[in-house]
Motif scaffolding. Structure first.
Motif, short mmCIF file in Angstrom:
data_model
loop_
_atom_site.label_atom_id
_atom_site.label_comp_id
_atom_site.label_asym_id
_atom_site.label_seq_id
_atom_site.Cartn_x
_atom_site.Cartn_y
_atom_site.Cartn_z
N ASP A 102 1.17 9.51 7.81
CA ASP A 102 2.22 8.64 7.98
C ASP A 102 3.41 8.29 7.10
OD1 ASP A 102 3.17 6.53 10.31
OD2 ASP A 102 3.01 5.36 8.41
N HIS A 103 4.78 8.50 7.55
CA HIS A 103 5.79 8.59 6.55
C HIS A 103 6.01 7.26 6.12
CE1 HIS A 103 9.86 9.11 5.17
NE2 HIS A 103 10.17 8.19 5.71
N GLU A 104 5.85 6.06 6.73
CA GLU A 104 6.13 4.82 6.29
C GLU A 104 5.06 4.18 5.35
OE1 GLU A 104 6.65 2.00 9.39
OE2 GLU A 104 8.24 2.82 10.29
N GLN A 105 3.69 4.60 5.68
CA GLN A 105 2.79 4.03 4.51
C GLN A 105 2.66 4.94 3.52
OE1 GLN A 105 -1.18 5.04 6.46
NE2 GLN A 105 -2.52 4.35 4.60
N ARG A 106 3.32 6.35 3.36
CA ARG A 106 3.55 6.97 2.08
C ARG A 106 4.75 6.51 1.54
NH1 ARG A 106 3.87 11.83 5.09
NH2 ARG A 106 5.95 12.01 4.87
N MET A 107 5.72 6.02 1.96
CA MET A 107 6.69 5.53 1.33
C MET A 107 6.37 4.00 0.64
SD MET A 107 9.32 7.07 1.52
CE MET A 107 8.20 8.60 1.26
N ARG A 108 5.52 3.07 1.26
CA ARG A 108 4.86 2.14 0.82
C ARG A 108 4.26 2.13 -0.46
NH1 ARG A 108 4.13 0.40 6.29
NH2 ARG A 108 2.05 0.96 6.16
N ILE A 109 3.36 3.13 -0.51
CA ILE A 109 2.53 3.62 -1.75
C ILE A 109 3.22 4.20 -2.93
CG2 ILE A 109 0.78 5.30 -2.57
CD1 ILE A 109 -0.73 5.13 0.11
N LEU A 110 4.27 4.77 -2.41
CA LEU A 110 5.25 5.29 -3.61
C LEU A 110 6.06 4.20 -3.97
CD1 LEU A 110 6.85 7.83 -4.90
CD2 LEU A 110 8.48 7.99 -3.01
N MET A 111 6.51 3.39 -3.44
CA MET A 111 7.27 2.09 -3.87
C MET A 111 6.34 1.37 -4.84
SD MET A 111 10.52 2.44 -3.07
CE MET A 111 11.08 1.07 -3.54
N LYS A 112 5.14 1.22 -4.54
CA LYS A 112 4.22 0.32 -5.13
C LYS A 112 3.98 1.03 -6.60
CE LYS A 112 0.68 -1.35 -2.93
NZ LYS A 112 -0.47 -1.43 -2.30
N GLU A 113 3.83 2.51 -6.81
CA GLU A 113 3.66 3.21 -7.73
C GLU A 113 4.80 2.89 -8.55
OE1 GLU A 113 2.90 7.04 -6.70
OE2 GLU A 113 0.72 6.61 -6.08
N ARG A 114 6.03 3.07 -8.17
CA ARG A 114 7.23 3.13 -8.81
C ARG A 114 7.41 1.56 -9.58
NH1 ARG A 114 11.75 6.05 -4.98
NH2 ARG A 114 11.23 8.17 -5.83
N ARG A 115 7.08 0.39 -8.75
CA ARG A 115 6.99 -0.70 -9.46
C ARG A 115 6.06 -1.01 -10.34
NH1 ARG A 115 7.98 -2.60 -4.03
NH2 ARG A 115 5.64 -2.83 -3.63
N ALA A 116 4.94 -0.39 -10.33
CA ALA A 116 3.92 -0.39 -11.22
C ALA A 116 4.24 0.43 -12.56
CB ALA A 116 2.53 0.34 -10.81
N GLN A 117 4.98 1.39 -12.68
CA GLN A 117 5.39 2.02 -13.61
C GLN A 117 6.77 1.41 -14.64
OE1 GLN A 117 6.71 5.81 -12.24
NE2 GLN A 117 4.82 6.87 -11.93
N ASP A 118 7.30 0.65 -13.70
CA ASP A 118 8.52 0.03 -14.28
C ASP A 118 7.95 -1.36 -14.99
OD1 ASP A 118 10.30 1.42 -13.30
OD2 ASP A 118 10.56 0.40 -11.40
#
Length: 609
Positions: free
Chosen positions: A593-609
């Motif tokens: 699912d595209h939207e679910q992948r995007m949510r996980i990607l955004m969560k990972e980027r926030r964790a790195q920041d």
């Protein structure tokens, strides 16, 4: 008793040094074929995959005659990923023919297997092959072999090994590099005179170590081993035991076979020193000892090196699941994987985190890809994860497997290769120029080689040669570079059409052409950017009655890039899987699912920041 009428040898060599070709010539001159018989080249490579790839994968037994002496020959694999095949068959033989290319010299696999043979005190015959090549350097190669023997702490007797110069392609051998032979008589003479004949007590209780397993649909499992003591007879009761456990059970030997050329012949009994295959013991496995019921004495089996790479095999759960495969359930997958461990002792299979997944560990990418290809051809449908190295905790320090990598490249490509090795935490050990080519030796983490082999061919314009061998464990090195490009991911399920593909090819290189079924989350190409891009390859042109000059010109598509199985495995990132079916290889995202992948990607980027 000493069996002067018998010799048991194995031929060991690196990939493409002419091992199987030499066996062809030995069989022909040993009376196995008629003079007018038409025989395929590399007749021992009878597996379709072996013929396609030009490598030996499975160790095989054969025999020929030289005068009154029967010579049992074991043809062994030359690739490091299948070294488990070689390690176990060394228990069946009394000496080895070390085959070395007259130009390349000793290579990684040569060193690995030779060390195992020397540890077992086997006698060695040094055979320099391909002396008829224009760039052959036999004198230097012999010096390199002696340096290798000294480095491996060979005994004085092993250092005093006979040297044969031969050409497996023409079937000739001689005792001098400057003298052209007319047949393989010098090699046969060296085998008969230098290799020890098998010996043992013919009147003692039976003792046989199972070194290999074969299978036949009619008689079931067939064990292969050398008789260490006593006599084996048909329809006799035996005890089966294991050196590393207390498990003992009784069974009965029904049929005994001896190797005669490329065939097996049934015999009623076999004596000490004979390499035999026998059936009747239903659950026999490699490493077990067949004994007389009143003298249970198991033989210690050689310790097989541990696997260094693992992949997760799981049931296919994509939208196209079950459409192309014959065996698709977890029950089928589990039975097939555990069955493979009975024959391949260097493979390890464990139940995974879920009921429909299994953790499969092997020696390398090629070792696991051969298993995947065999299962695919048998009708299995499943999916595999990206390869992952197996780390070990040593003295409280987390360590990773290392490879000793030998690279032979054109001089103009050295800079590019060394730069990539440095980025992948490789350390240069030696550098030797040889005419217009350079030989480099690196010690590099195994995870640094994952996904690099295809890039290496690009870096060296297809002229480079790369071989590696396991070199122990070291503390974990730094981070590895990611895949330098992102994936083009299908946005919706449907059938790829020319209009959608034409719009998508501007963003990268495509894997598919028109008419290919796709589903949302399937990887249909790659982009030069490192981030993933969603593309709609199913998009059709909007139909109207309006026409404009130039708007309806024929759309030209570029030829799609087709990946082999190994290239698909190298391409995978941790968030991707490879769907394997008898007809197709599809790379997909773990989360479709595209939207679910995007949510996980955004969560990972926030964790790195």
């Amino acid at each position: 008793m000493i069996r002067n009428d018998l010799r048991n040898i194995a031929i060991i060599a690196h990939v493409d040094h002419g091992k199987t070709t030499l066996v062809d010539a030995m069989l022909r001159q040993g009376g196995v074929f008629r003079d007018n018989q038409v025989v395929e080249t590399c007749v021992m490579d009878n597996n379709p995959l072996e013929r396609e790839r030009g490598i030996t994968i499975l160790a095989k037994n054969t025999s020929c005659m030289y005068g009154d002496v029967k010579i049992n020959i074991v043809d062994t694999p030359g690739h490091a990923d299948f070294s488990g095949e070689v390690e176990r068959v060394l228990k069946m033989i009394n000496g080895v023919v070390l085959l070395v290319d007259a130009y390349e010299g000793p290579m990684p696999q040569t060193r690995f297997v030779l060390q195992k043979a020397l540890e077992m005190n086997h006698k060695v015959i040094i055979c320099v092959n391909k002396v008829d090549k224009p760039d052959a350097r036999p004198a230097e190669v012999v010096e390199e072999v002696y340096d290798l023997l000294l480095d491996l702490n060979a005994t004085d007797e092993q250092l005093d090994s006979p040297i044969i110069y031969c050409s497996g392609r023409t079937g000739t051998a001689s005792l001098s590099p400057d003298e052209e032979g007319c047949d393989l008589q010098p090699l046969f003479e060296a085998i008969v005179n230098h290799i020890d004949p098998p010996a043992g007590d013919p009147d003692g209780p039976l003792q046989v170590l199972v070194s290999s397993i074969d299978y036949n649909d009619y008689v079931g499992r067939i064990a292969i081993g050398r008789i260490e003591r006593g006599v084996m007879r048909q329809n006799t009761e035996v005890a089966v035991c294991d050196y590393h456990s207390d498990r003992v059970y009784r069974s009965k030997i029904t049929n005994i076979y001896q190797f005669a050329g490329l065939n097996k012949r049934t015999v009623e009994e076999a004596k000490v020193g004979d390499i035999v295959s026998f059936s009747g013991i239903e659950n026999v496995t490699i490493g077990e000892t067949i004994c007389h019921p009143e003298a249970i004495e198991p033989i210690n089996f050689v310790k097989i090196s541990e696997p260094t790479l693992q992949m997760i095999f799981s049931v296919n759960d994509s939208p196209f699941a079950g459409k192309e495969g014959k065996f698709v359930t977890s029950r089928h997958l589990k039975a097939r994987l555990y069955k493979e461990t009975l024959r391949d002792v260097s493979l390890k299979v464990e139940d995974g985190a879920t009921s429909d997944s299994f953790c499969v560990s092997g020696r390398g990418e090629i070792h696991l890809s051969i298993l995947i290809e065999n299962m695919r051809r048998e009708g299995y449908e499943f999916q595999v994860s990206t390869p992952k190295v197996i780390n070990k905790m040593i003295d409280g320090v987390l360590c990773e497997p290392m490879e000793r990598l030998y690279v032979d490249v054109p001089e103009k490509c050295v800079g590019t290769v060394m730069e990539n090795m440095g980025r992948r935490q490789g350390e240069l050990v030696t550098m030797n120029p040889n005419n217009s080519r350079i030989k480099l030796e690196f010690v590099i983490p195994e995870r640094g080689l994952l996904g690099y082999r295809s890039d290496f061919l690009t870096d060296t314009r297809g002229e480079g040669v790369m071989n590696g061998i396991f070199d122990g464990y070291q503390p974990i090195k730094g981070t590895m570079p990611r895949r330098p490009y992102g994936a083009l991911v299908a946005f919706e399920t449907g059938e790829a059409v020319t209009y959608g593909l034409f719009n998508a090819q501007g963003r990268g290189t495509l894997f598919i052409g028109p008419g290919t079924p796709v589903y949302a989350g399937m990887v249909v190409g790659y982009s030069p950017k490192q981030e993933d891009l969603s593309v709609n390859v199913c998009k059709r042109k909007h139909v109207t009655n309006m026409r404009a000059a130039g708007s309806d010109e024929a759309l030209r598509l570029e030829t799609p890039r087709k990946f082999s199985l190994e290239e698909c495995i190298e391409f995978l990132e941790p968030d991707e899987m490879l769907e394997v079916t008898p007809k197709s290889l599809r790379i997909r995202k773990v989360i479709l699912d595209h939207e679910q992948r995007m949510r996980i990607l955004m969560k990972e980027r926030r964790a790195q920041d």
